[in-house]
Design a protein around this motif. Sequence first.
Motif, PDB file in Angstrom:
ATOM      1  N   ILE A  23       1.134  -1.469   0.538  1.00  0.00           N
ATOM      2  CA  ILE A  23      -0.271   0.009  -0.385  1.00  0.00           C
ATOM      3  C   ILE A  23       0.428   0.762  -0.115  1.00  0.00           C
ATOM      4  O   ILE A  23       2.032   1.185   1.210  1.00  0.00           O
ATOM      5  N   VAL A  28      -7.279  -1.285   4.981  1.00  0.00           N
ATOM      6  CA  VAL A  28      -6.131  -0.932   5.817  1.00  0.00           C
ATOM      7  C   VAL A  28      -6.267  -3.331   6.235  1.00  0.00           C
ATOM      8  O   VAL A  28      -5.442  -4.069   6.167  1.00  0.00           O
ATOM      9  N   VAL A  62       1.496  -1.635   4.915  1.00  0.00           N
ATOM     10  CA  VAL A  62       1.205  -0.681   4.458  1.00  0.00           C
ATOM     11  C   VAL A  62       1.781   0.177   5.298  1.00  0.00           C
ATOM     12  O   VAL A  62       2.829  -0.247   6.297  1.00  0.00           O
ATOM     13  N   PRO A  81       0.335   1.459  10.923  1.00  0.00           N
ATOM     14  CA  PRO A  81       0.515   0.834   9.502  1.00  0.00           C
ATOM     15  C   PRO A  81       2.012  -0.207  10.190  1.00  0.00           C
ATOM     16  O   PRO A  81       2.106  -0.162  11.180  1.00  0.00           O
TER      17      PRO A  81
END
Length: 416
Positions: A167, A185, A195, A220
């Motif tokens: 991502i 997510v 992420v 993340p």
Amino acid sequence: MDSISEIVAIENIGKLVSGDINQPILDADTILIKDGKIAEVGWKGEVDVEAAKTRIDAMGLVVTPGFIDPHTHMVIGDWTPIQKAIGWMEGALLAGVTTMISQGENNIGGLPMDPAGNKALAILAAKTYKKYRPGGALKVHGGALMLVEGLTEQDFKEMAEAGVWLIAEIGGCGLYKPKDVVPMVKWARKYGFKVSAHLGPVSIPLSAPLMADEIIEINPDLAVHVNGGSTSVPFAEVKKLVDNADFHLEAVFNGNPRAAVEMVDYMRKKDALDRLVIGSDTPTGNGMIPVAILRMVVQIASLNRLPAAEVIAAATGNTADTFGLNVGKIEVGREADIIILDRPAGSQGRDALEAIEIGDIPGTTLIMVDGQIVALRGRDTRQTAGCVKINGVERKITTMEDYLWGPWKFAIDRLI
């Protein structure tokens, strides 16, 4: 590229930097490589190197894992339309970066902002870089998906099946508010994506401001350019990420250098250097800097007064841990992406590590990917004090023409 045997030995290593911040220097002087992977690590006499047809004498120099750059913004192929330049990725390879990770191909003209276009771009980039290695060797993980309105769980499933697993930095482009991206997510993690999220104010058009609380909510794997991209946030925001989260934190060369010093000092105080990752954030905005990772290692080691081997771990093993890659450490079973460094000619440091610690930028004497020699000195690295031997023959630059114009790779037999 030189054709070399499946079995390679690196011997007579002065200091062997592991890439593991918990054990930065290994008690060993020999590496045996088979089929592109590290097979044994140990001392001369303990490791059987007789079957190796390619024997590299490190001549007492420093050996480290190849650097990983976790923050680049490529397009498709080894060029950058903003700087109108070809070969910037090869330049990074020749400065010791053996793996590169995309934080979004948002330099592309006519960047699509719809689900179908973003899926197509991510799949295209992931598939092309899986087959294409800039400079003939650089490992590039492209195809970082920008989150946009309208993406569904099925989209993430389809992209994962097509080889997309990144991502792009949330906040760099596209959706960024936690209420919009947290569901995506969750889908991404279900299908194995890694992420990243962008800390800081607006940096380029379509980027968005994200502060620590929002990033903690997104949770993340990596918060990028924590020291600014390139404008830094109030230091209280950095402290929040160190104190209240457990994901990795990136310091970039194209950030605020003072903020980087403060960030690293605080992470050391909080015993959190195992979460430190070093990136470049190139070439968007601040241009192509092939030696960005190496120079960031020098900056942190010298200004924060940290052991160079620990800082190198932040540019290798820590990053590999963040993204789940089988590179970045000198460890049996890892891909044999290795560089040999030496102090620059005239440095007061006695070896590459001491040179780094006093602020001198070292040079490369050999770069290897998957057990194959890619280059000796890179285009943008310094002339070194020493050199290596390959099968008993010294390999070094001897003329001004070779120093300035090459060859650096694919023609190693020309160098004597």
